[in-house]
Design a protein around this motif. Structure first.
Motif, PDB file in Angstrom:
ATOM      1  N   THR A  82      14.560  56.897   9.452  1.00 26.92           N
ATOM      2  CA  THR A  82      15.034  55.896  10.369  1.00 26.92           C
ATOM      3  C   THR A  82      15.546  54.826   9.385  1.00 26.92           C
ATOM      4  O   THR A  82      14.688  54.313   8.374  1.00 26.92           O
ATOM      5  N   PRO A  83      16.708  54.343   9.612  1.00 26.29           N
ATOM      6  CA  PRO A  83      17.282  52.978   8.626  1.00 26.29           C
ATOM      7  C   PRO A  83      16.410  51.964   9.006  1.00 26.29           C
ATOM      8  O   PRO A  83      15.921  51.671  10.121  1.00 26.29           O
ATOM      9  N   LYS A  84      16.108  51.094   8.115  1.00 25.13           N
ATOM     10  CA  LYS A  84      14.922  50.118   8.155  1.00 25.13           C
ATOM     11  C   LYS A  84      16.085  48.692   7.335  1.00 25.13           C
ATOM     12  O   LYS A  84      15.314  48.328   6.172  1.00 25.13           O
ATOM     13  N   PRO A  85      16.989  48.389   7.831  1.00 22.11           N
ATOM     14  CA  PRO A  85      17.605  47.355   7.006  1.00 22.11           C
ATOM     15  C   PRO A  85      17.272  46.043   6.802  1.00 22.11           C
ATOM     16  O   PRO A  85      17.428  45.310   6.174  1.00 22.11           O
ATOM     17  N   GLY A  86      16.407  45.519   8.141  1.00 20.01           N
ATOM     18  CA  GLY A  86      16.056  44.432   8.020  1.00 20.01           C
ATOM     19  C   GLY A  86      16.976  43.277   8.283  1.00 20.01           C
ATOM     20  O   GLY A  86      18.200  43.542   8.464  1.00 20.01           O
ATOM     21  N   ASP A  87      16.700  41.868   8.187  1.00 21.54           N
ATOM     22  CA  ASP A  87      17.773  40.835   8.064  1.00 21.54           C
ATOM     23  C   ASP A  87      17.514  40.020   7.210  1.00 21.54           C
ATOM     24  O   ASP A  87      18.209  38.980   6.723  1.00 21.54           O
TER      25      ASP A  87
END
Ligand code: ADP
Ligand code: MG
Length: 694
Positions: A242-247
């Protein structure tokens, strides 16, 4: 050339003596092909022997002579068998060699007067005699097989109970004649291994030929290893994540609150990890960085990114002390920013920090109120209990060398498929990274933060202790702190090892009025935590400790380390221990105490005196531990190394890795026609070592 298939089982062959079969089976030899892959562990040049020595030597020599006299003696329970061997060609001028065996009655049955004999060992001088104790030996007989054993470069194969190198040599010689080389399964694409190499590696005409053959076969062996690790990597990548790009908002706050700049290396690995987390693949990455290079912050940034993306992130440490330390450290950074973090250890299921949310969030009984604690810190053990993690999107394993590969594979196999980051301070030579961690992507921190004090390392005899104590007292009076490390072997409590209590009392006396603390593996966790807290706070000036402080402990004001009986520790372990000091701006001192170090001990301790480069130390460590499969490829779920040497054959490993990668990129699950034997090899290896995929 025709012949039998390599898969022919040896019990079907009338020239393999029945009574040898169990011994051969114990060596893992079941087919003709197994015999051919049973490579020599060394060779003896039985064309041109060494001269009979007249002095001692650390390099073993190989001698050929005649047994002139044998003597058997008993000293109490000790039985000594002695054979006097003379160099026939040297006549009266030659000095004889005395070979001695203690308590090995079977040797006496094998050696009698007037035999021709080959011996291999290190000569020693005892009184006026040149002596070899327990040499390897082989009686040379005047029989039909003499030409297999004598007057040639002769292989010495790994033997075992019930089968000698001589017997194996005869069997392997015959196997070479009987086997159709085209039927020997090979992995290296294009079968670059030619049929000749099998003969050349066992019975070379010269050492050049042997070396060439060896190279071809090492390539083959390494390709097998890389096929397994690269297939493991491909399988993991194929699972998806799962992509976990955050901010980036939490990290931005943390970064601006740090009292120092990140190093360029830290920034680089943070970017690599951040991109990997944001990608739709599952992350499975190794972060390497010498002790003190600042890995913890890298972990923190990754964890914040996962948390911002709605996932729980966990940091798992090998010891409770370290888990507590990480927890306190995180709280110091995160509390002011209102980011919650939770500690879970076996001793105390949880405690929470930051806001109340941490504690509240993990109360499972009330699903409506349940929220996921974003950051969790615990010990490795908790990963495999059902107490810890609700929705781990990222698991960071600190100090991977305390965490087995099998555990790692269990972790990867978790149904919730978290991203995994393993961190290690054990500098690993590149070849070994490619092998033992070949299924991981790798990030490396190459530099340490600037402004660290120098660490001076010195090896000293215990007779210097009074001076050393004076020095310690002086530094402590200046407000510095010290570690005194001694080799209590935890759990085993050897009698010859000084007891923890006695050490503690001794040092309390020596350093009074300064306060001394004691920490070792047998303390319960509350006691440990209390001592560590006081040491961190500076109310304890010196900490008497076992290797429980080996990993991770970070107290910058501690700038002296005294290691007692230093040679009992491994080289890499000493480097880790030394990593506890040199963390502040002060100059630091590491004093290695050792009485009468032997040669290996000297070399080991000198290596620490001369370098602090973890990679240099790791290589020296491997060299000192000697050849053989010291890395335990089997524990890593890989085929055993029979021929290749990870230090010496680094380039061949790199080459094999490239080839294996190319193959798996074109066919990630090895399902294309013509690739069946590759897949079979990978599956068999995984089944054999108990490391199953996904
Ligand atoms: P390790 O890589 O051995 O786990 P740590 O993460 O424990 O190292 O860091 C060692 C010490 O260095 C800590 O006190 C940490 O706060 C400090 N530190 C980390 N990064 C930097 C930096 N860029 N500059 C100065 N100090 C740093
Ligand atoms: Mg660390």
């Amino acid at each position: 050339m025709s012949g039998l298939p390599a898969a022919t089982r040896i019990e079907e062959l009338d020239w393999v003596p029945r009574q040898r079969l169990p011994a051969l089976r114990r060596l893992g030899l079941q087919t003709l092909g197994d015999l051919l892959r049973h490579f020599p562990r060394r060779y003896e040049n039985r064309v041109k022997f060494d001269r009979f020595p007249d002095e001692a030597s650390e390099t073993p020599v190989c001698l050929f002579g005649v047994v002139r006299k044998t003597v058997y003696r008993r000293f109490g329970s000790r039985r000594i068998f002695e054979a006097r061997i003379e160099d026939e060609s040297a006549g009266v001028l030659g000095s004889p060699l005395i070979c001695r065996w203690f308590n090995m009655p079977w040797v006496q049955k094998m050696i009698t007067g007037d035999q021709q004999i080959v011996v291999f060992g290190k000569p020693r001088v005892r009184g006026k005699q040149v002596v070899m104790e327990h040499p390897e030996f082989e009686v040379i007989e005047e029989d039909a097989e003499r030409s297999i054993h004598f007057d040639r470069i002769t292989p010495v194969h790994p033997a075992g109970d019930g089968v000698t190198p001589r017997a194996l040599r005869v069997l392997i010689h015959r196997a070479l004649e009987e086997t159709d080389p085209a039927t020997i399964p090979l992995l290296w694409p294009g079968n670059a291994v030619s049929a000749r190499v099998w003969r050349e590696v066992h019975f070379p005409e010269n050492f050049g030929e042997q070396e060439n053959a060896r190279t071809q076969l090492v390539r083959e062996e390494f390709f097998g290893i890389q096929l397994v690790v690269c297939a493991r990597y491909a399988a993991m990548r194929g699972q998806g994540g799962t992509p976990k790009p955050g901010d980036g908002s939490s990290w931005a706050k943390v970064q601006s609150s740090l009292p120092f700049e990140l190093t360029a290396s830290q920034r680089k690995v943070m970017e690599e990890i951040s991109a990997d987390l944001a990608s739709p693949h599952r992350m499975n990455r190794l972060l390497q960085g010498d002790v003190g290079s600042g890995k913890t912050l890298v972990a923190l940034r990754a964890m914040l990114q996962a948390a911002e993306s709605g996932w729980q992130a966990a940091l798992m440490a090998p010891t409770q002390i370290l888990a507590e330390q990480h927890y306190l450290n995180f709280r110091r950074i995160l509390d002011p920013l209102g980011i919650p973090v939770v500690l879970r250890t076996a001793a105390r299921k949880e405690s929470s920090g930051g806001t109340d949310e941490g504690a509240h969030a993990s109360r499972v009984s009330d699903p409506a109120a349940r929220r996921i604690p974003p950051l969790v810190i615990g010990t490795h053990a908790l990963l495999f209990e059902n107490t810890g993690l609700e929705r781990p999107g990222l698991i960071v394993i600190d100090e991977q060398h305390k965490f087995g590969v099998l555990q790692r594979s269990r972790l990867i196999a978790r149904g919730d498929a978290p991203d995994v980051l393993v961190m290690t301070a054990t500098p690993i030579p590149r070849t070994i990274t490619q092998t033992l961690y070949g299924d991981l992507d790798v990030s490396v921190i190459r530099e340490k933060p600037a402004g660290r004090g120098k660490v001076i390392t010195a090896v000293r005899e215990p007779s210097k202790l009074p001076d050393i104590i004076a020095f310690l007292r002086e530094k402590i009076a200046e407000g510095r702190q010290a570690y005194v490390v001694y080799p209590l072997v935890e759990e085993s409590e050897k009698l010859d090892v000084k007891s923890a209590r006695a050490e503690f009392e001794k040092w309390t006396g020596l350093l009074a009025p300064a306060r001394v603390g004691l920490v070792h593996g047998r303390l319960d966790s509350d006691e440990k935590e209390l001592v560590m807290r006081e040491f961190r706070a500076g109310t304890i000036a010196a900490l008497v400790a076992t290797t429980v402080i080996e990993v991770g402990v970070d107290v910058p004001n501690a700038c002296i380390m005294l290691v007692e009986e230093a040679a009992r520790f491994g080289l890499s372990q000493l480097h880790q221990l030394r990593g506890r000091i040199g963390r502040g701006a002060e100059k630091s001192y590491c004093i290695l105490l050792q009485e009468n170090p032997d040669r290996t001990a000297k070399e080991k301790l000198n290596a620490l005196e001369t370098t602090s480069d973890g990679f240099v130390i790791a290589e020296a460590d491997l060299r000192l531990r000697g050849p053989g499969d010291i890395l335990g490829t089997a524990q890593a779920g890989l085929p055993p190394l029979r021929l290749g040497d990870l230090l010496r054959d680094g380039e061949l490993m790199t080459e094999a890795r490239k080839a294996a990668r190319a193959l798996l990129e074109s066919d990630p699950d090895l399902s294309l026609p013509g690739h069946e034997h590759f897949r079979e090899f990978v599956e068999n290896t995984s089944a054999r070592t108990g490391i199953a995929e996904g």
